[in-house]
Motif scaffolding. Structure first.
Motif, PDB file in Angstrom:
ATOM      1  N   ARG A   1       0.823  -1.204   0.000  1.00 35.21           N
ATOM      2  CA  ARG A   1       0.000   0.000   0.000  1.00 35.21           C
ATOM      3  C   ARG A   1       0.858   1.254   0.000  1.00 35.21           C
ATOM      4  NH1 ARG A   1      -4.642  -1.768   4.445  1.00 35.21           N
ATOM      5  NH2 ARG A   1      -5.968  -2.929   2.969  1.00 35.21           N
TER       6      ARG A   1
ATOM      7  N   ALA B   1       2.130   1.771  -3.459  1.00 43.55           N
ATOM      8  CA  ALA B   1       1.049   2.211  -4.346  1.00 43.55           C
ATOM      9  C   ALA B   1       0.525   3.588  -3.971  1.00 43.55           C
ATOM     10  CB  ALA B   1      -0.089   1.202  -4.320  1.00 43.55           C
ATOM     11  N   ARG B   2       1.036   4.154  -2.871  1.00 46.14           N
ATOM     12  CA  ARG B   2       0.561   5.461  -2.379  1.00 46.14           C
ATOM     13  C   ARG B   2      -0.953   5.423  -2.140  1.00 46.14           C
ATOM     14  NH1 ARG B   2       5.507   5.813  -2.050  1.00 46.14           N
ATOM     15  NH2 ARG B   2       6.728   7.699  -2.485  1.00 46.14           N
ATOM     16  N   ASP B   3      -1.408   4.341  -1.508  1.00 43.04           N
ATOM     17  CA  ASP B   3      -2.829   4.178  -1.188  1.00 43.04           C
ATOM     18  C   ASP B   3      -3.103   4.918   0.122  1.00 43.04           C
ATOM     19  OD1 ASP B   3      -5.413   3.391  -0.739  1.00 43.04           O
ATOM     20  OD2 ASP B   3      -5.051   1.255  -1.067  1.00 43.04           O
ATOM     21  N   THR B   4      -3.210   6.220   0.018  1.00 47.30           N
ATOM     22  CA  THR B   4      -3.252   7.069   1.205  1.00 47.30           C
ATOM     23  C   THR B   4      -4.415   6.749   2.127  1.00 47.30           C
ATOM     24  OG1 THR B   4      -2.182   8.845  -0.046  1.00 47.30           O
ATOM     25  CG2 THR B   4      -3.285   9.455   2.015  1.00 47.30           C
ATOM     26  N   GLU B   5      -5.601   6.621   1.589  1.00 48.16           N
ATOM     27  CA  GLU B   5      -6.777   6.406   2.439  1.00 48.16           C
ATOM     28  C   GLU B   5      -6.654   5.109   3.235  1.00 48.16           C
ATOM     29  OE1 GLU B   5      -9.003   8.683   2.986  1.00 48.16           O
ATOM     30  OE2 GLU B   5      -7.909   9.956   1.578  1.00 48.16           O
ATOM     31  N   ALA B   6      -6.189   4.050   2.586  1.00 47.09           N
ATOM     32  CA  ALA B   6      -6.034   2.774   3.286  1.00 47.09           C
ATOM     33  C   ALA B   6      -4.944   2.861   4.347  1.00 47.09           C
ATOM     34  CB  ALA B   6      -5.716   1.662   2.292  1.00 47.09           C
TER      35      ALA B   6
END
Length: 219
Positions: free
Chosen positions: A196, A199-204
């Motif tokens: 994550r 992937a720069r999945d900020t919200e997660a």
């Protein structure tokens, strides 16, 4: 804790319960991870000296914190090995300094600047040396070498010492460290899901860290 150390700064860190220890090989990832920590509500964030351009990252993070109204956050620099590094970190605005071992000059410089100091130790002899140097907090490192049992053993001998185990602390085992006498914990590579983060999945990432902070507060 020495009387000259601002009590409110320690109160912030102790209330935070968990300090992200951010150690990355590039400044962009370190800054991004720190920004996630800000958004999640972390009250203390440690940037390690091993981050390329760490002092620029610190300044950028401070600016971001002010921009979003997070003036309550304390930003520290870790893996500080000598007086020159300590002085540079303080000049860049570090609120606390962390060393992996006993670095007496760090304590003196931090105290003069109104910052907090955390010295690393593992054995009783090293804890005595850290306390003699005037450290505000003793960082038990690497914590997972001895686990919560080791912390409980040294806490029994040094009941008035403030301890921060770091190294191998996870969301799953941090409650055991708190039960064993930790005042706060440092969490490094176990803090973020690596996929994550890549992937720069900020919200997660923010949601997961908030859940970890909630567990720390309840522990």
């Amino acid at each position: 804790m020495a009387d000259s150390i601002p009590q409110q700064r320690w109160a912030v860190l102790r209330a935070a319960r968990l300090i992200p220890v951010l150690r990355y090989q590039d400044a962009d990832t370190a800054l991004y991870a720190a920004q996630v920590a800000l958004r999640a509500g972390c009250r203390g964030i440690e940037l390690t000296w091993t981050i390329p351009g760490v002092l620029d990252v610190l300044r950028s993070l401070r600016a971001e914190a002010e921009r979003i109204g997070r003036t309550d956050v304390l930003i520290g620099v870790g893996t500080v090995l000598d007086a020159e590094q300590a002085r540079s970190a303080l000049e860049a605005g570090a609120d606390f300094l962390v060393a992996p071992g006993v670095v007496p000059s760090l304590v003196e410089l931090a105290g003069a600047a109104g910052a907090l100091s955390m010295l690393g130790a593992f054995t009783p002899t090293e804890i005595i040396a850290a306390k003699a140097a005037g450290a505000d907090v003793v960082k038990i490192f690497p914590a997972d070498t001895g686990g919560p049992g080791h912390l409980a053993a040294v806490k029994a001998v040094f009941p008035d010492t403030l301890f921060c185990p770091t190294g191998g602390v996870t969301r799953e085992n941090m409650a055991a460290y708190f039960r064993s006498g930790a005042d706060i914990v440092g969490m490094g590579s176990n803090l973020f899901d690596k996929a994550r983060l890549a992937a720069r999945d900020t919200e997660a990432l923010v949601a997961a860290l908030q859940a970890t902070l909630k567990d720390a507060a309840a522990a």
